[in-house]
Design an enzyme around this catalytic site. Structure first.
Site, mmCIF file in Angstrom:
data_model
loop_
_atom_site.group_PDB
_atom_site.id
_atom_site.type_symbol
_atom_site.label_atom_id
_atom_site.label_comp_id
_atom_site.label_asym_id
_atom_site.label_seq_id
_atom_site.Cartn_x
_atom_site.Cartn_y
_atom_site.Cartn_z
ATOM 1 N N GLY A 152 2.127 2.191 10.887
ATOM 2 C CA GLY A 152 3.094 3.286 10.786
ATOM 3 C C GLY A 152 3.781 3.642 12.099
ATOM 4 O O GLY A 152 4.415 4.692 12.208
ATOM 5 N N ASN A 174 0.859 -1.188 0.000
ATOM 6 C CA ASN A 174 0.000 0.000 0.000
ATOM 7 C C ASN A 174 0.896 1.239 0.000
ATOM 8 O O ASN A 174 1.487 1.572 1.023
ATOM 9 C CB ASN A 174 -0.891 -0.049 1.256
ATOM 10 C CG ASN A 174 -1.735 1.203 1.414
ATOM 11 O OD1 ASN A 174 -1.823 2.029 0.508
ATOM 12 N ND2 ASN A 174 -2.360 1.344 2.575
ATOM 13 N N LYS A 205 0.082 4.292 -0.240
ATOM 14 C CA LYS A 205 -0.558 5.485 0.355
ATOM 15 C C LYS A 205 -0.313 6.698 -0.545
ATOM 16 O O LYS A 205 -0.269 6.549 -1.765
ATOM 17 C CB LYS A 205 -0.047 5.693 1.783
ATOM 18 C CG LYS A 205 -0.187 4.410 2.614
ATOM 19 C CD LYS A 205 -0.022 4.626 4.082
ATOM 20 C CE LYS A 205 -0.188 3.284 4.791
ATOM 21 N NZ LYS A 205 -0.159 3.384 6.237
ATOM 22 N N SER A 217 3.069 -2.169 10.439
ATOM 23 C CA SER A 217 4.508 -2.208 10.725
ATOM 24 C C SER A 217 5.160 -3.543 10.353
ATOM 25 O O SER A 217 6.049 -4.025 11.055
ATOM 26 C CB SER A 217 4.781 -1.858 12.197
ATOM 27 O OG SER A 217 4.375 -0.525 12.456
ATOM 28 N N GLU A 242 -6.958 4.735 7.811
ATOM 29 C CA GLU A 242 -6.724 6.163 7.523
ATOM 30 C C GLU A 242 -7.948 6.780 6.847
ATOM 31 O O GLU A 242 -8.282 7.938 7.077
ATOM 32 C CB GLU A 242 -5.455 6.319 6.662
ATOM 33 C CG GLU A 242 -4.206 6.095 7.504
ATOM 34 C CD GLU A 242 -3.005 5.573 6.749
ATOM 35 O OE1 GLU A 242 -2.990 5.622 5.502
ATOM 36 O OE2 GLU A 242 -2.067 5.080 7.415
ATOM 37 N N HIS A 251 -9.641 1.261 4.746
ATOM 38 C CA HIS A 251 -8.375 1.428 5.473
ATOM 39 C C HIS A 251 -8.607 2.367 6.657
ATOM 40 O O HIS A 251 -9.391 3.313 6.564
ATOM 41 C CB HIS A 251 -7.312 1.992 4.527
ATOM 42 C CG HIS A 251 -5.941 1.962 5.139
ATOM 43 N ND1 HIS A 251 -5.519 2.912 6.037
ATOM 44 C CD2 HIS A 251 -4.927 1.080 5.007
ATOM 45 C CE1 HIS A 251 -4.287 2.604 6.429
ATOM 46 N NE2 HIS A 251 -3.906 1.502 5.816
ATOM 47 N N GLU A 255 -5.778 -4.982 10.495
ATOM 48 C CA GLU A 255 -4.764 -3.948 10.701
ATOM 49 C C GLU A 255 -5.086 -3.157 11.969
ATOM 50 O O GLU A 255 -5.856 -2.185 11.920
ATOM 51 C CB GLU A 255 -4.767 -2.975 9.519
ATOM 52 C CG GLU A 255 -4.390 -3.597 8.206
ATOM 53 C CD GLU A 255 -3.701 -2.566 7.321
ATOM 54 O OE1 GLU A 255 -2.554 -2.818 6.939
ATOM 55 O OE2 GLU A 255 -4.283 -1.504 7.055
HETATM 56 P P1 PGA Z 1 2.618 0.284 7.745
HETATM 57 O O1 PGA Z 1 1.187 0.501 7.067
HETATM 58 O O2 PGA Z 1 3.181 -0.991 7.187
HETATM 59 O O3 PGA Z 1 3.420 1.491 7.352
HETATM 60 O O4 PGA Z 1 2.407 0.187 9.209
HETATM 61 C C1 PGA Z 1 0.322 -0.575 6.858
HETATM 62 C C2 PGA Z 1 -0.960 -0.080 6.241
HETATM 63 O O5 PGA Z 1 -1.415 1.014 6.566
HETATM 64 O O6 PGA Z 1 -1.561 -0.772 5.404
#
Ligand code: PGA
Length: 256
Positions: free
Chosen positions: A174, A9, A11, A214, A98, A96, A168
């Site tokens: 993140g 992803n 982003k 992460s 976010e 997601h 997730e």
């Molecule tokens: P990350 O993000 O690996 O940077 O923690 C995962 C995601 O948001 O899908």
């Protein structure tokens, strides 16, 4: 046997020009991903450039990071399933955290997006996950079960195998603090039992349930060693081709 799936992803990272460079480098590093399926999700503006830059033999499928549930209309700034399909997308990430937290997406809207994607043959990757306060209150299972049930409400038994779920936890995204593989596997078990209750054991068995939050080249092996975790949704680490290629290599090894 469910095929392992690694999703990158991106982003809101990479211009179209940068995306072309990244996918070419990735294709050099990963000429073959079998038996693992690999999906990359660049931003809308880079999908076309990424598709064009990929060698025909490259083992990557394209995903979008969102869509609107209508096919077309007066929805300024939105992108629809037919538009994404036309660019060569086969998957779409939906719900997601976010999107839920920063852009006010709710389960009702996510459900409509899942239906729209299925209508157009795009495979949805539905993200579910609890926040840190939810976790501290012991509400993890309640939150993720609710998100799963509401997102998939009304789908038929035949549609369920088209779905991929990504567990997730919001607190792991993140932050550099991944969930433990045991925690991820136990939430995945809960999610799979809800699928089995709602749509039958056979349909439930076909759905892939990933872990995201992460994931790095260093910890990917711990998650992928579990038969209860069908792959990974990778954010930060997928922007570095070497790191993403290493995660794919780890997944291939675990799948053998
Ligand atoms: P990350 O993000 O690996 O940077 O923690 C995962 C995601 O948001 O899908």
């Amino acid at each position: 046997m469910r095929r392992r799936l690694i999703v990158g992803n991106w982003k809101m990272h990479k211009t179209a020009t940068e995306a072309a460079v990244l996918v070419r480098r990735l294709a050099d590093l990963v000429p073959d991903s079998a038996p693992v399926e690999v999906v990359i999700a660049p931003p809308f503006t880079a999908l076309s450039a990424a598709a064009r830059a990929l060698p025909a033999s490259a083992p990557f499928l394209l995903a979008a990071q969102n869509l609107h549930w209508e096919d077309e209309g007066p929805f300024t700034g939105e992108v629809s399933a037919p538009m994404l399909k036309d660019l060569g997308c086969q998957y779409v990430i939906l719900g997601h955290s976010e999107r839920r937290q920063l852009f006010g997406e709710d389960d009702e809207g996510i459900k409509k997006k899942i239906r729209a994607s299925l209508r157009h043959g795009l495979r949805p990757i539905l993200c579910v996950g609890e926040s840190l306060p939810d976790r501290k209150k012991g509400r993890t299972e309640t939150v993720v079960s609710g998100q799963l049930r509401k997102g998939l409400e009304g789908l038929s038994k035949d549609e369920i195998p088209m779905i991929t779920i990504a567990y997730e936890p919001v607190w792991a995204i993140g932050t550099g603090h991944a969930a433990s593989p045991d925690h991820a596997a136990s939430v995945n078990d809960t999610l799979r039992s809800i699928l089995a209750q709602g749509w039958g054991a056979e349909a439930g068995e076909q759905v892939r349930i990933l872990y995201g939050g992460s994931v790095t080249p260093e910890n990917a092996g711990e998650f992928l060693a579990s038969a209860r975790i069908d792959g990974a949704l990778v954010g930060g680490a997928c922007l570095d081709p070497q790191s993403f290629a290493t995660i794919i290599a780890v997944a291939r090894k675990a799948a053998r």
